[in-house]
Design a protein around this motif. Sequence first.
Motif, PDB file in Angstrom:
ATOM      1  N   HIS A 209     -13.224   5.538  -0.802  1.00  0.00           N
ATOM      2  CA  HIS A 209     -11.836   5.163  -1.049  1.00  0.00           C
ATOM      3  C   HIS A 209     -10.881   5.956  -0.172  1.00  0.00           C
ATOM      4  O   HIS A 209     -11.160   7.094   0.205  1.00  0.00           O
TER       5      HIS A 209
ATOM      6  N   HIS B 241      -7.496  -0.190  -5.405  1.00  0.00           N
ATOM      7  CA  HIS B 241      -7.536   1.130  -6.058  1.00  0.00           C
ATOM      8  C   HIS B 241      -6.108   1.573  -6.376  1.00  0.00           C
ATOM      9  O   HIS B 241      -5.310   1.835  -5.481  1.00  0.00           O
TER      10      HIS B 241
ATOM     11  N   GLU C 131     -12.334   8.123  -9.998  1.00  0.00           N
ATOM     12  CA  GLU C 131     -12.939   8.532  -8.781  1.00  0.00           C
ATOM     13  C   GLU C 131     -13.651   9.858  -8.954  1.00  0.00           C
ATOM     14  O   GLU C 131     -13.257  10.682  -9.769  1.00  0.00           O
TER      15      GLU C 131
ATOM     16  N   HIS D 143      -3.599   3.519  -9.863  1.00  0.00           N
ATOM     17  CA  HIS D 143      -3.554   4.147 -11.185  1.00  0.00           C
ATOM     18  C   HIS D 143      -2.289   3.694 -11.896  1.00  0.00           C
ATOM     19  O   HIS D 143      -1.320   3.277 -11.253  1.00  0.00           O
TER      20      HIS D 143
ATOM     21  N   ASP E 150      -3.331   3.014  -3.945  1.00  0.00           N
ATOM     22  CA  ASP E 150      -3.555   4.344  -4.511  1.00  0.00           C
ATOM     23  C   ASP E 150      -2.290   4.842  -5.203  1.00  0.00           C
ATOM     24  O   ASP E 150      -2.022   6.045  -5.248  1.00  0.00           O
TER      25      ASP E 150
HETATM   26 ZN   LIG Z   1      -6.783   7.440  -6.573  1.00  0.00          ZN
END
Ligand SMILES: [Zn+2]
Length: 283
Positions: free
Chosen positions: A189, A7, A123, A9, A231
Amino acid sequence: MIFADAHLHSNPVSGLGIEKIAKRFKSLGGWFMALVSLPPTHYGLQQDRDGYVKAIDITIAECRKARSLGLRVACFAGIHPADLEKLLTRHMADPRKVLELSEYVLREIARRCQEGLLDGIGEIGRPHYTTRPEAFVINELIMNKALTLAKDLNVVVHLHLEQGGIVTVMDINQRVETLRLMKGKIILHHLDYKTAREAVRYGLPFTIPAKYPLLKHAFTHLEPVYMIESDYIDDPKRPGVAAYPWDVIEIQLTLLKEGVVNEEYLYKLNVDNIVTVYGVEPP
Ligand SMILES: [Zn+2]
């Protein structure tokens, strides 16, 4: 050794962007990433229909770029719980309008899942901080809608939740049962240890953030049923807010060298579980 980031971005507008991230991650042994959309405001867009659609398409373009650089990618778009919370509390938006906007965005996401441009929804979920009660309720309404949609589309969901230990996990497990969802496709998550332990008990897939003390504890106390994430939010203004994707690799290698974990355990987290949950081709 090969590694996955379950996970993260990327932000091609104000951050490093996926090209730099993917190249560095791959050069250190990275093979897979689950790339998740950021709220439109992170890309300098408005928090409206048009902004969301553009944010989704930026994410899809970033996923495509990562694939072209030789990584396997699972591509996700969603409506972050903090987004809905902000609309309600900071912008005093009409809840009905917020629901309409969210439903519109979910339809756009669903269409792209059907077209094979997205692999899942995320998410979505609940804020992890204290705010107006309505902000939780509106997020729950949208979460249930997204979960049902994901079931119909047969895609994976990334849930962002409070770290409530047993109550968080029981609540999601109950939704899985009442909405008759595929348990193996609902990923919790960014779990802390106490919530992770309950997720193991309930058989829900989950990710834990790559922090040295947490990984050390998890490696020695949990069965290898989960995945690891950075993350990373790719925001140069908030550099320390989450790990870099290469930290995910670095910390695991350190713990391997220290004898805390063995290669077999790490292979399960970085390959077997990724292949099972995301349904990607093994490397
Ligand atoms: Zn995230």
